[in-house]
Design an enzyme around this catalytic site. Sequence first.
Site, PDB file in Angstrom:
ATOM      1  N   SER B  45       0.867  -1.166   0.000  1.00 19.36           N
ATOM      2  CA  SER B  45       0.000   0.000   0.000  1.00 19.36           C
ATOM      3  C   SER B  45       0.910   1.224   0.000  1.00 19.36           C
ATOM      4  O   SER B  45       1.852   1.304   0.791  1.00 19.36           O
ATOM      5  CB  SER B  45      -0.916  -0.009   1.229  1.00 19.36           C
ATOM      6  OG  SER B  45      -2.005   0.853   1.009  1.00 19.36           O
ATOM      7  N   GLU B  46       0.633   2.173  -0.894  1.00 17.01           N
ATOM      8  CA  GLU B  46       1.616   3.222  -1.188  1.00 17.01           C
ATOM      9  C   GLU B  46       1.850   4.200  -0.047  1.00 17.01           C
ATOM     10  O   GLU B  46       2.790   4.981  -0.097  1.00 17.01           O
ATOM     11  CB  GLU B  46       1.245   3.965  -2.477  1.00 17.01           C
ATOM     12  CG  GLU B  46      -0.071   4.712  -2.458  1.00 17.01           C
ATOM     13  CD  GLU B  46      -1.231   3.876  -2.969  1.00 17.01           C
ATOM     14  OE1 GLU B  46      -1.151   2.636  -2.922  1.00 17.01           O
ATOM     15  OE2 GLU B  46      -2.238   4.478  -3.403  1.00 17.01           O
ATOM     16  N   ASN B  47       1.015   4.148   0.994  1.00 14.51           N
ATOM     17  CA  ASN B  47       1.291   5.027   2.137  1.00 14.51           C
ATOM     18  C   ASN B  47       2.420   4.480   3.014  1.00 14.51           C
ATOM     19  O   ASN B  47       2.820   5.146   3.972  1.00 14.51           O
ATOM     20  CB  ASN B  47       0.033   5.252   2.975  1.00 14.51           C
ATOM     21  CG  ASN B  47      -0.553   3.969   3.504  1.00 14.51           C
ATOM     22  OD1 ASN B  47      -0.674   2.991   2.769  1.00 14.51           O
ATOM     23  ND2 ASN B  47      -0.905   3.942   4.757  1.00 14.51           N
TER      24      ASN B  47
END
Lengths: 233, 217
Positions: B45-47
């Site tokens: 997940s890009e966070n």
Amino acid sequence: MINKKVNNVKEALSGVANNMTFMLGGFGLCGIPENAISELVRLGVDNLTCISNNAGVDNFGLGLLLQNKQIKKMISSYVGENDEFERQMLSGELEVELTPQGTLAEKCRAAQAGFPAFYTPAGYGTEVAEGKEVREFNGKMHVLEPAYRADYAFVKAWKGDEAGNLIFKGTARNFNPLMCGAASITVAEVEELVPLGELDPNQIHTPGIFVQRIFQGEKFEKRIEQRTVRQRS
Amino acid sequence: MLDKNGIAKRIAKEVKSGYYVNLGIGIPTLVANFVRDDIEVEFQSENGILGMGPFPFEGEEDADIINAGKQTITTMPGASFFDSATSFSMIRGKHVHLTILGAMEVSENGDIANWKIPGKMVKGMGGAMDLVASADHIIVAMMHTNKRGESKLLKRCSLPLTGVGCVTKVVTNLAVLEVKNNQFYLLERAPGISVEEIKSATEGTLIVEGEIPEMNF
């Protein structure tokens, strides 16, 4: 040891003024500098440019500065979930610059690392690339993106010491380490300010050289934006 | 015709052992529910998380552990956390093998539009532009037509683009299509859907070669 400790948020924010550009860490409401934001609201400084991945929600995070009309320009990758933001944007009161998330992260990191600009494939062929220099590398087109410049960076970490060393927790890390040292003055607020020597040098995420002021936040609400759970079977 | 879960279930078959996968918000998020247990896969997940697990049990939510949709989540054994620049190094550097995301429009040359409708509130592109500009393998999960019944598989996108020439495969409620040579190649039909129905719902150039099999899951 060069001591970076200040006693409270008031001291930590000394020198902030109208018309400044700030970087603020966090993704959604996760890992945002809650104490610095509260103090900015109290100080009432305005005409601000804020670089932050998101803009908070109506009554928390950067939404508090928006409600107070302290922000002139917002630089973000995603600004949903905020009615007041939408109202100010549509009425033209608020200027908004939307930037791809990876580019936003790298523009902070470039400022920290002393790179004036970099090429990225993100946004090529879209309106994000309009007016920007493009160049081909290895058969693929890239867009030139300049590093950000800011007066203050406000970041939030889990633990820190008086030397300014920081350790983050979970996904609250996000943009925080990249904004440290990317502005003239970096202010770090931590949940726990521990005595010197207590943090293992092997486990430091951000070395203290990138931080000018550090303080233990008085209160962290750590609000959850989307509480999702599963049932025990 | 497939529902959202059906689309997710069919896309899950594209996830191979050894893949690092980024899932977008919406139908793509559902894909994780249908990946077989014997497939070795890690969700990014890009966070800033690799090795994302399911939602936490009630009472075990942690404000410091969320996904890119800002939902509380958990970690799998072997998971890691990192900053946003490292996260997009994984994406831009092609270390993430597969990106699955939703779209408003896809064109026959692989352009994708999924972030902005002129005249409506613009919420931003988030990480979508970085994701589509970088991944070698991009699967779009979407309905074949919009609410007005108009095709979302077009000759050229009408909405502002998210990325150019990047989509490799599209899975809709009607079909599985490959995007290559500036055309849509029909690979599979959804159960009960005819080639004619797919043709009439596709505005872009549709190539139909030989007998088109029905999807199996």
